[in-house]
Write a protein that holds these residues in place. Structure first.
Motif, PDB file in Angstrom:
ATOM      1  N   GLU A 251       5.074  -3.534  12.873  1.00  0.00           N
ATOM      2  CA  GLU A 251       5.295  -4.384  11.617  1.00  0.00           C
ATOM      3  C   GLU A 251       6.601  -3.267  11.075  1.00  0.00           C
ATOM      4  O   GLU A 251       6.319  -2.109  10.913  1.00  0.00           O
ATOM      5  CB  GLU A 251       4.345  -4.441  10.820  1.00  0.00           C
ATOM      6  CG  GLU A 251       3.489  -5.505  10.956  1.00  0.00           C
ATOM      7  CD  GLU A 251       2.652  -5.650  12.076  1.00  0.00           C
ATOM      8  OE1 GLU A 251       2.897  -6.703  12.913  1.00  0.00           O
ATOM      9  OE2 GLU A 251       2.056  -4.749  12.300  1.00  0.00           O
ATOM     10  N   LEU A 252       7.559  -3.951  10.557  1.00  0.00           N
ATOM     11  CA  LEU A 252       8.637  -3.367   9.753  1.00  0.00           C
ATOM     12  C   LEU A 252       8.885  -3.799   8.494  1.00  0.00           C
ATOM     13  O   LEU A 252       9.063  -4.997   8.562  1.00  0.00           O
ATOM     14  CB  LEU A 252       9.900  -3.262  10.764  1.00  0.00           C
ATOM     15  CG  LEU A 252       9.765  -2.553  12.038  1.00  0.00           C
ATOM     16  CD1 LEU A 252      11.107  -2.672  13.120  1.00  0.00           C
ATOM     17  CD2 LEU A 252       9.384  -0.843  11.989  1.00  0.00           C
ATOM     18  N   ALA A 253       9.230  -3.112   7.553  1.00  0.00           N
ATOM     19  CA  ALA A 253       9.594  -3.553   6.042  1.00  0.00           C
ATOM     20  C   ALA A 253      10.414  -2.660   5.330  1.00  0.00           C
ATOM     21  O   ALA A 253      10.376  -1.462   5.577  1.00  0.00           O
ATOM     22  CB  ALA A 253       8.464  -3.984   5.593  1.00  0.00           C
ATOM     23  N   THR A 254      11.131  -3.127   4.514  1.00  0.00           N
ATOM     24  CA  THR A 254      12.222  -2.282   3.724  1.00  0.00           C
ATOM     25  C   THR A 254      12.173  -3.109   2.437  1.00  0.00           C
ATOM     26  O   THR A 254      12.259  -4.476   2.452  1.00  0.00           O
ATOM     27  CB  THR A 254      13.355  -2.140   4.373  1.00  0.00           C
ATOM     28  OG1 THR A 254      14.097  -0.982   3.389  1.00  0.00           O
ATOM     29  CG2 THR A 254      14.132  -3.425   4.549  1.00  0.00           C
ATOM     30  N   GLY A 255      12.386  -2.144   1.251  1.00  0.00           N
ATOM     31  CA  GLY A 255      12.332  -2.556  -0.019  1.00  0.00           C
ATOM     32  C   GLY A 255      12.421  -1.659  -1.117  1.00  0.00           C
ATOM     33  O   GLY A 255      12.013  -0.692  -1.049  1.00  0.00           O
ATOM     34  N   ILE A 256      12.873  -2.297  -2.405  1.00  0.00           N
ATOM     35  CA  ILE A 256      12.625  -1.299  -3.565  1.00  0.00           C
ATOM     36  C   ILE A 256      11.817  -1.512  -4.287  1.00  0.00           C
ATOM     37  O   ILE A 256      11.408  -0.946  -5.403  1.00  0.00           O
ATOM     38  CB  ILE A 256      14.352  -1.285  -4.223  1.00  0.00           C
ATOM     39  CG1 ILE A 256      14.608  -2.883  -4.928  1.00  0.00           C
ATOM     40  CG2 ILE A 256      15.342  -0.841  -3.571  1.00  0.00           C
ATOM     41  CD1 ILE A 256      15.561  -2.872  -5.836  1.00  0.00           C
ATOM     42  N   ASP A 257      10.992  -2.895  -4.162  1.00  0.00           N
ATOM     43  CA  ASP A 257       9.988  -3.045  -5.202  1.00  0.00           C
ATOM     44  C   ASP A 257       8.682  -3.024  -4.305  1.00  0.00           C
ATOM     45  O   ASP A 257       8.312  -2.440  -3.336  1.00  0.00           O
ATOM     46  CB  ASP A 257      10.156  -4.834  -5.444  1.00  0.00           C
ATOM     47  CG  ASP A 257      11.556  -4.730  -6.498  1.00  0.00           C
ATOM     48  OD1 ASP A 257      11.771  -3.897  -7.152  1.00  0.00           O
ATOM     49  OD2 ASP A 257      12.184  -5.901  -6.111  1.00  0.00           O
ATOM     50  N   GLU A 258       7.722  -3.736  -4.912  1.00  0.00           N
ATOM     51  CA  GLU A 258       6.125  -3.807  -4.076  1.00  0.00           C
ATOM     52  C   GLU A 258       6.200  -4.676  -3.211  1.00  0.00           C
ATOM     53  O   GLU A 258       5.692  -4.760  -2.378  1.00  0.00           O
ATOM     54  CB  GLU A 258       5.183  -3.892  -5.313  1.00  0.00           C
ATOM     55  CG  GLU A 258       4.957  -2.717  -6.286  1.00  0.00           C
ATOM     56  CD  GLU A 258       3.718  -2.951  -6.952  1.00  0.00           C
ATOM     57  OE1 GLU A 258       3.294  -3.972  -7.111  1.00  0.00           O
ATOM     58  OE2 GLU A 258       3.220  -1.979  -7.360  1.00  0.00           O
ATOM     59  N   THR A 259       7.018  -5.853  -3.291  1.00  0.00           N
ATOM     60  CA  THR A 259       7.364  -6.671  -2.159  1.00  0.00           C
ATOM     61  C   THR A 259       8.486  -6.496  -1.532  1.00  0.00           C
ATOM     62  O   THR A 259       9.547  -6.370  -2.019  1.00  0.00           O
ATOM     63  CB  THR A 259       7.511  -8.398  -2.841  1.00  0.00           C
ATOM     64  OG1 THR A 259       6.251  -8.612  -3.708  1.00  0.00           O
ATOM     65  CG2 THR A 259       7.609  -9.273  -1.733  1.00  0.00           C
ATOM     66  N   PRO A 260       8.580  -6.406  -0.301  1.00  0.00           N
ATOM     67  CA  PRO A 260       9.525  -5.874   0.758  1.00  0.00           C
ATOM     68  C   PRO A 260      10.977  -6.773   0.625  1.00  0.00           C
ATOM     69  O   PRO A 260      10.806  -8.322   0.652  1.00  0.00           O
ATOM     70  CB  PRO A 260       9.300  -5.608   1.864  1.00  0.00           C
ATOM     71  CG  PRO A 260       7.796  -6.418   2.096  1.00  0.00           C
ATOM     72  CD  PRO A 260       7.379  -6.397   0.646  1.00  0.00           C
ATOM     73  N   ASP A 261      12.139  -6.624   0.730  1.00  0.00           N
ATOM     74  CA  ASP A 261      13.055  -7.555   0.825  1.00  0.00           C
ATOM     75  C   ASP A 261      13.106  -8.260   2.151  1.00  0.00           C
ATOM     76  O   ASP A 261      13.405  -9.373   2.189  1.00  0.00           O
ATOM     77  CB  ASP A 261      14.503  -6.840   0.935  1.00  0.00           C
ATOM     78  CG  ASP A 261      14.687  -5.965  -0.554  1.00  0.00           C
ATOM     79  OD1 ASP A 261      14.525  -6.735  -1.473  1.00  0.00           O
ATOM     80  OD2 ASP A 261      15.121  -4.925  -0.794  1.00  0.00           O
ATOM     81  N   THR A 262      12.773  -7.445   3.255  1.00  0.00           N
ATOM     82  CA  THR A 262      12.510  -8.069   4.626  1.00  0.00           C
ATOM     83  C   THR A 262      11.300  -7.341   5.136  1.00  0.00           C
ATOM     84  O   THR A 262      11.199  -6.161   5.002  1.00  0.00           O
ATOM     85  CB  THR A 262      13.749  -7.770   5.357  1.00  0.00           C
ATOM     86  OG1 THR A 262      14.905  -8.442   4.912  1.00  0.00           O
ATOM     87  CG2 THR A 262      13.486  -8.359   6.744  1.00  0.00           C
ATOM     88  N   ALA A 263      10.537  -8.511   6.056  1.00  0.00           N
ATOM     89  CA  ALA A 263       9.355  -7.491   6.425  1.00  0.00           C
ATOM     90  C   ALA A 263       9.330  -8.504   8.013  1.00  0.00           C
ATOM     91  O   ALA A 263       9.346  -9.822   8.011  1.00  0.00           O
ATOM     92  CB  ALA A 263       8.174  -7.911   5.748  1.00  0.00           C
TER      93      ALA A 263
ATOM     94  N   ALA B 248       0.736  -1.251  -0.111  1.00  0.00           N
ATOM     95  CA  ALA B 248       0.009   0.061  -0.033  1.00  0.00           C
ATOM     96  C   ALA B 248       0.655   1.104   0.035  1.00  0.00           C
ATOM     97  O   ALA B 248       0.657   2.214  -0.641  1.00  0.00           O
ATOM     98  CB  ALA B 248      -0.835   0.057   1.288  1.00  0.00           C
ATOM     99  N   THR B 249       1.863   1.158   0.781  1.00  0.00           N
ATOM    100  CA  THR B 249       2.917   2.347   0.891  1.00  0.00           C
ATOM    101  C   THR B 249       3.468   2.728  -0.601  1.00  0.00           C
ATOM    102  O   THR B 249       3.755   3.658  -0.858  1.00  0.00           O
ATOM    103  CB  THR B 249       3.865   2.395   2.011  1.00  0.00           C
ATOM    104  OG1 THR B 249       4.421   1.129   2.015  1.00  0.00           O
ATOM    105  CG2 THR B 249       3.165   2.121   3.438  1.00  0.00           C
ATOM    106  N   ARG B 250       3.865   1.601  -1.058  1.00  0.00           N
ATOM    107  CA  ARG B 250       4.446   1.695  -2.371  1.00  0.00           C
ATOM    108  C   ARG B 250       3.729   2.241  -3.389  1.00  0.00           C
ATOM    109  O   ARG B 250       4.011   3.248  -4.163  1.00  0.00           O
ATOM    110  CB  ARG B 250       5.364   0.362  -2.598  1.00  0.00           C
ATOM    111  CG  ARG B 250       5.692   0.167  -4.165  1.00  0.00           C
ATOM    112  CD  ARG B 250       7.020   1.107  -4.362  1.00  0.00           C
ATOM    113  NE  ARG B 250       8.130   0.677  -3.828  1.00  0.00           N
ATOM    114  CZ  ARG B 250       9.200   1.403  -3.622  1.00  0.00           C
ATOM    115  NH1 ARG B 250       9.333   2.670  -4.218  1.00  0.00           N
ATOM    116  NH2 ARG B 250      10.159   1.039  -3.078  1.00  0.00           N
ATOM    117  N   ARG B 251       2.385   1.706  -3.437  1.00  0.00           N
ATOM    118  CA  ARG B 251       1.727   2.220  -4.519  1.00  0.00           C
ATOM    119  C   ARG B 251       1.045   3.877  -4.115  1.00  0.00           C
ATOM    120  O   ARG B 251       0.866   4.618  -5.078  1.00  0.00           O
ATOM    121  CB  ARG B 251       0.166   1.474  -4.458  1.00  0.00           C
ATOM    122  CG  ARG B 251       0.369   0.030  -4.937  1.00  0.00           C
ATOM    123  CD  ARG B 251       0.631   0.113  -6.605  1.00  0.00           C
ATOM    124  NE  ARG B 251       0.713  -1.338  -6.824  1.00  0.00           N
ATOM    125  CZ  ARG B 251      -0.173  -2.421  -6.983  1.00  0.00           C
ATOM    126  NH1 ARG B 251      -1.571  -1.990  -7.062  1.00  0.00           N
ATOM    127  NH2 ARG B 251       0.035  -3.637  -7.385  1.00  0.00           N
TER     128      ARG B 251
END
Length: 307
Positions: free
Chosen positions: A142-154, A119-122
């Protein structure tokens, strides 16, 4: 088409109805919610008590009726930490299904983080680069990071605002109790930090959830009445000044602050402690507030599947 999501959280049960189709912005049609505080209906053995089951069943049935009246094409229902951690969680789900005909799906904490990240990426788009998302509910962080729409880590940590508030005695709580909670929070976040920081420095830090929106409002952000497209942010320096002020106030006194409802005034202090700790440990000077979160992410995921 018209889609609906029932989100059963530790504090609130919320029905969101949107008009949407693949490739278009989901436009809210209606919102219906109730503060059930399921986390307060947990016995010493971790079970959801009879009153909590009854209230949940009644409200889900109410949501199903509203959905039918509004002509919803599909109604999705999800539960988060309060029920997924309860030993009788499956029995609660079975009871709700038998009484209302609505099946509630259990989301893991990691899946919560992943869907909210979508949701935040969109909302912020690809130009934001690497995102770091922070979302706090009643039961978990909840914490997540990534460059795509699916995070690298969540990841998901048991550091929800409601959960921690129940460990604080007194109104306001004593300085000793608050220090103990602060230490617990920082230890748990720090122990997971490497999982997220190893991917590199984020380009944008994003916060979602009612708690973060309330904290931003108390620190000077625009009110919700100004609409979702007004830029809102939460500065770490302002939050650091706010925490001791909240700690010196009773829950009733906090309701005089902008953005604090009577229903959430007791737990906003614990939420502030968690968010300040998160921003401090990860070196976040400013959080951009995203109006979309878990419910919108679930709808976006469903629209993607339809497309």
């Amino acid at each position: 088409m018209r889609l609906g999501v029932i989100d059963v959280g530790s504090n609130t049960v919320h029905l969101l109805v949107v008009d949407a189709h693949p490739g278009a912005q989901p436009l809210p049609a209606t919102s219906h919610k109730r503060l059930l505080r399921l986390s307060e209906h947990v016995t010493a053995d971790g079970l959801i008590d009879d009153e909590g089951i009854r209230d949940l069943t009644q409200f889900v049935g109410e949501c199903v009726q509203i959905a039918e009246d509004l002509g919803i094409s599909e109604l999705m229902s999800f539960v988060t930490s309060a029920i997924r951690e309860a030993p009788n969680g499956q029995a609660v789900l079975d009871h709700v299904r038998d009484a209302t005909g609505q099946s509630l799906r259990v989301l893991t904490g990691e899946d919560e983080a992943r869907v909210t990240f979508l949701a935040t990426r969109r909302w912020f788009g690809w130009s934001s680069g690497r995102l770091f998302g922070i979302d706090i509910g009643g039961g978990s962080l909840e914490l997540a990071t990534g460059i795509d729409e699916t995070p690298d880590t969540a990841i998901s940590l048991p550091l929800g605002a409601g959960r921690l508030t129940r460990t604080l005695d007194g109104d306001p709580p004593s300085a000793q109790d608050l220090r103990a909670v602060r230490a617990q929070v920082r230890t748990q976040i720090a122990s997971s930090a490497r999982t997220l920081t190893r991917w590199g420095t984020p380009d944008r830090y994003v916060g979602t959830s009612k708690t973060i929106r309330s904290l931003a409002r108390m620190c000077g952000a625009a009110p919700s009445s100004n609409g979702p497209f007004v830029h809102r942010s939460l500065e770490r320096a302002a939050l650091a000044d706010l925490v001791p002020r909240l700690a010196s106030m009773t829950a009733e006194e906090r309701t005089s602050l902008p953005g604090v409802s009577p229903e959430r005034s007791a737990q906003v202090l614990a939420g502030a402690v968690v968010i300040e700790a998160t921003m401090d440990i990860f070196g976040v000077e400013r959080l951009d507030v995203c109006p979309w979160a878990l419910r919108e992410g679930l709808i976006l995921r469903r629209l993607d599947a339809l497309e």
